[in-house]
Design an enzyme around this catalytic site. Sequence first.
Site, PDB file in Angstrom:
ATOM      1  N   ARG A 196       8.190  -0.279  -5.598  1.00 61.01           N
ATOM      2  CA  ARG A 196       7.381  -0.288  -4.364  1.00 61.01           C
ATOM      3  C   ARG A 196       8.142   0.355  -3.206  1.00 61.01           C
ATOM      4  O   ARG A 196       7.571   1.089  -2.410  1.00 61.01           O
ATOM      5  CB  ARG A 196       6.970  -1.726  -4.022  1.00 61.01           C
ATOM      6  N   ARG A 237      -1.791   4.351   3.226  1.00 63.34           N
ATOM      7  CA  ARG A 237      -0.434   4.377   2.688  1.00 63.34           C
ATOM      8  C   ARG A 237      -0.028   5.778   2.266  1.00 63.34           C
ATOM      9  O   ARG A 237       1.099   5.953   1.791  1.00 63.34           O
ATOM     10  CB  ARG A 237      -0.385   3.522   1.419  1.00 63.34           C
ATOM     11  N   ARG A 284       4.166 -13.606  -6.736  1.00 59.98           N
ATOM     12  CA  ARG A 284       3.347 -12.430  -7.040  1.00 59.98           C
ATOM     13  C   ARG A 284       3.983 -11.634  -8.178  1.00 59.98           C
ATOM     14  O   ARG A 284       5.189 -11.448  -8.178  1.00 59.98           O
ATOM     15  CB  ARG A 284       3.216 -11.550  -5.783  1.00 59.98           C
ATOM     16  N   LYS A 324       3.842  -7.600   7.414  1.00 58.72           N
ATOM     17  CA  LYS A 324       2.551  -7.066   7.873  1.00 58.72           C
ATOM     18  C   LYS A 324       1.439  -8.101   7.703  1.00 58.72           C
ATOM     19  O   LYS A 324       0.654  -8.355   8.611  1.00 58.72           O
ATOM     20  CB  LYS A 324       2.174  -5.790   7.099  1.00 58.72           C
ATOM     21  N   ARG A 360       9.228 -15.185  -1.445  1.00 57.06           N
ATOM     22  CA  ARG A 360       7.808 -15.360  -1.112  1.00 57.06           C
ATOM     23  C   ARG A 360       7.097 -16.116  -2.250  1.00 57.06           C
ATOM     24  O   ARG A 360       7.308 -15.872  -3.421  1.00 57.06           O
ATOM     25  CB  ARG A 360       7.128 -14.003  -0.934  1.00 57.06           C
TER      26      ARG A 360
HETATM   27  P1  AP5 Z   1       4.465 -10.673   4.191  1.00 58.26           P
HETATM   28  O1  AP5 Z   1       3.802 -10.933   5.493  1.00 58.26           O
HETATM   29  O2  AP5 Z   1       3.801 -11.104   2.933  1.00 58.26           O
HETATM   30  O3  AP5 Z   1       4.905  -9.108   4.123  1.00 58.26           O
HETATM   31  P2  AP5 Z   1       4.030  -7.814   3.877  1.00 58.26           P
HETATM   32  O4  AP5 Z   1       4.603  -6.745   4.740  1.00 58.26           O
HETATM   33  O5  AP5 Z   1       2.579  -8.109   4.009  1.00 58.26           O
HETATM   34  O6  AP5 Z   1       4.452  -7.547   2.375  1.00 58.26           O
HETATM   35  P3  AP5 Z   1       3.587  -7.136   1.110  1.00 58.26           P
HETATM   36  O7  AP5 Z   1       4.557  -7.245  -0.044  1.00 58.26           O
HETATM   37  O8  AP5 Z   1       2.334  -7.928   0.994  1.00 58.26           O
HETATM   38  O9  AP5 Z   1       3.291  -5.674   1.445  1.00 58.26           O
HETATM   39  P4  AP5 Z   1       2.884  -4.590   0.464  1.00 58.26           P
HETATM   40  O10 AP5 Z   1       2.496  -3.502   1.396  1.00 58.26           O
HETATM   41  O11 AP5 Z   1       3.915  -4.242  -0.552  1.00 58.26           O
HETATM   42  O12 AP5 Z   1       1.752  -5.296  -0.404  1.00 58.26           O
HETATM   43  P5  AP5 Z   1       0.184  -5.149  -0.450  1.00 58.26           P
HETATM   44  O13 AP5 Z   1      -0.386  -6.462  -0.752  1.00 58.26           O
HETATM   45  O14 AP5 Z   1      -0.330  -4.382   0.728  1.00 58.26           O
HETATM   46  O15 AP5 Z   1       5.933 -11.324   4.260  1.00 58.26           O
HETATM   47  C1  AP5 Z   1       6.824 -11.272   3.150  1.00 58.26           C
HETATM   48  C2  AP5 Z   1       7.614 -12.598   3.074  1.00 58.26           C
HETATM   49  O16 AP5 Z   1       8.427 -12.737   4.239  1.00 58.26           O
HETATM   50  C3  AP5 Z   1       6.724 -13.861   3.040  1.00 58.26           C
HETATM   51  O17 AP5 Z   1       7.355 -14.814   2.243  1.00 58.26           O
HETATM   52  C4  AP5 Z   1       6.675 -14.322   4.518  1.00 58.26           C
HETATM   53  O18 AP5 Z   1       6.478 -15.705   4.599  1.00 58.26           O
HETATM   54  C5  AP5 Z   1       8.064 -13.902   5.001  1.00 58.26           C
HETATM   55  N1  AP5 Z   1       8.100 -13.492   6.403  1.00 58.26           N
HETATM   56  C6  AP5 Z   1       7.189 -12.722   7.072  1.00 58.26           C
HETATM   57  N2  AP5 Z   1       7.577 -12.504   8.338  1.00 58.26           N
HETATM   58  C7  AP5 Z   1       8.792 -13.145   8.479  1.00 58.26           C
HETATM   59  C8  AP5 Z   1       9.717 -13.268   9.560  1.00 58.26           C
HETATM   60  N3  AP5 Z   1       9.512 -12.686  10.751  1.00 58.26           N
HETATM   61  N4  AP5 Z   1      10.854 -13.970   9.344  1.00 58.26           N
HETATM   62  C9  AP5 Z   1      11.086 -14.539   8.148  1.00 58.26           C
HETATM   63  N5  AP5 Z   1      10.250 -14.476   7.082  1.00 58.26           N
HETATM   64  C10 AP5 Z   1       9.117 -13.767   7.240  1.00 58.26           C
HETATM   65  O19 AP5 Z   1       0.004  -4.169  -1.697  1.00 58.26           O
HETATM   66  C11 AP5 Z   1       0.302  -4.603  -3.013  1.00 58.26           C
HETATM   67  C12 AP5 Z   1      -0.087  -3.535  -4.004  1.00 58.26           C
HETATM   68  O20 AP5 Z   1      -1.511  -3.269  -3.908  1.00 58.26           O
HETATM   69  C13 AP5 Z   1       0.560  -2.154  -3.803  1.00 58.26           C
HETATM   70  O21 AP5 Z   1       1.841  -2.083  -4.388  1.00 58.26           O
HETATM   71  C14 AP5 Z   1      -0.460  -1.253  -4.504  1.00 58.26           C
HETATM   72  O22 AP5 Z   1      -0.349  -1.347  -5.905  1.00 58.26           O
HETATM   73  C15 AP5 Z   1      -1.790  -1.879  -4.112  1.00 58.26           C
HETATM   74  N6  AP5 Z   1      -2.332  -1.313  -2.864  1.00 58.26           N
HETATM   75  C16 AP5 Z   1      -2.567  -1.996  -1.699  1.00 58.26           C
HETATM   76  N7  AP5 Z   1      -3.046  -1.156  -0.759  1.00 58.26           N
HETATM   77  C17 AP5 Z   1      -3.095   0.068  -1.336  1.00 58.26           C
HETATM   78  C18 AP5 Z   1      -3.470   1.347  -0.858  1.00 58.26           C
HETATM   79  N8  AP5 Z   1      -3.863   1.537   0.403  1.00 58.26           N
HETATM   80  N9  AP5 Z   1      -3.422   2.404  -1.725  1.00 58.26           N
HETATM   81  C19 AP5 Z   1      -3.022   2.236  -2.994  1.00 58.26           C
HETATM   82  N10 AP5 Z   1      -2.624   1.044  -3.502  1.00 58.26           N
HETATM   83  C20 AP5 Z   1      -2.667  -0.035  -2.674  1.00 58.26           C
END
Ligand code: AP5
Length: 209
Positions: free
Chosen positions: A167, A89, A156, A14, A123
């Site tokens: 998660r 979410r 991370r 994402k 990552r």
């Molecule tokens: P990446 O693009 O980083 O994936 P992502 O879907 O963004 O993954 P996240 O882990 O960041 O999502 P998340 O929803 O768990 O975390 P968030 O920060 O929102 O890609 C992942 C890896 O794959 C990278 O190494 C990339 O290079 C590689 N890659 C990407 N595309 C590829 C492809 N096509 N082919 C090959 N490799 C590829 O949330 C973190 C925490 O914050 C949550 O757990 C929670 O505690 C809190 N939080 C955030 N938002 C909320 C909310 N709305 N409500 C409550 N808590 C929240």
Amino acid sequence: MHRIVLLGPPGAGKGTQAKRLATELGIAHLSTGDMLRAAAAQGTSLGREADGYMRRGLLVPDALVLSILRERLASPDAQRGFVLDGYPRTVAQAHSLAEITPVEHVLYFEIPESVLVERLSQRRSCPVDGSVYNLVTQPPRVPGRCDRDGTPLIQRPDDTEEAVRTRLAVYREVTVPLLDLYRTQGLLRTVAAGGSVEEVAARVREALR
Ligand code: AP5
């Protein structure tokens, strides 16, 4: 105006696609995860509170996330449109968002769990500018260093095996029900999120047509 939500499990890509899309369309990339990590790094009281939940892979309480998002949605660069990455979410968050702004597109990144675990374990990110790398698929030019400023890359704290398991469980339990909500509203488009970054970007463009 483009008002886009990206939905999908941790590691689905994402953030990677949201950054590209926001640049391509000239709109804001709003990642609640990035906002919360920035607050934690600054050591604000909100950031310190959020950090405890994030490290364990749990959701941060709705009120905290909403306060930080509201502020960001009101900023000038978000007035031209936005890609929301990581919000909503939960069904409650979807209702909160609907009270603040309408959205036109919800893209669901669909991908097998085995690919997610692999991507997350490889990552690495830059603690200064937030650039995201992957040791296998998107390696930095100099091993272990950010391409832009040479900062040592970090893993991370919520990419440990235990936090990833939590998660994924949280995602299945409270985020998956959102798919039905947006499907019922006729907003949901499914994007196959496996394959290369370029391939997924092409599918995202197609889904927005
Ligand atoms: P990446 O693009 O980083 O994936 P992502 O879907 O963004 O993954 P996240 O882990 O960041 O999502 P998340 O929803 O768990 O975390 P968030 O920060 O929102 O890609 C992942 C890896 O794959 C990278 O190494 C990339 O290079 C590689 N890659 C990407 N595309 C590829 C492809 N096509 N082919 C090959 N490799 C590829 O949330 C973190 C925490 O914050 C949550 O757990 C929670 O505690 C809190 N939080 C955030 N938002 C909320 C909310 N709305 N409500 C409550 N808590 C929240």
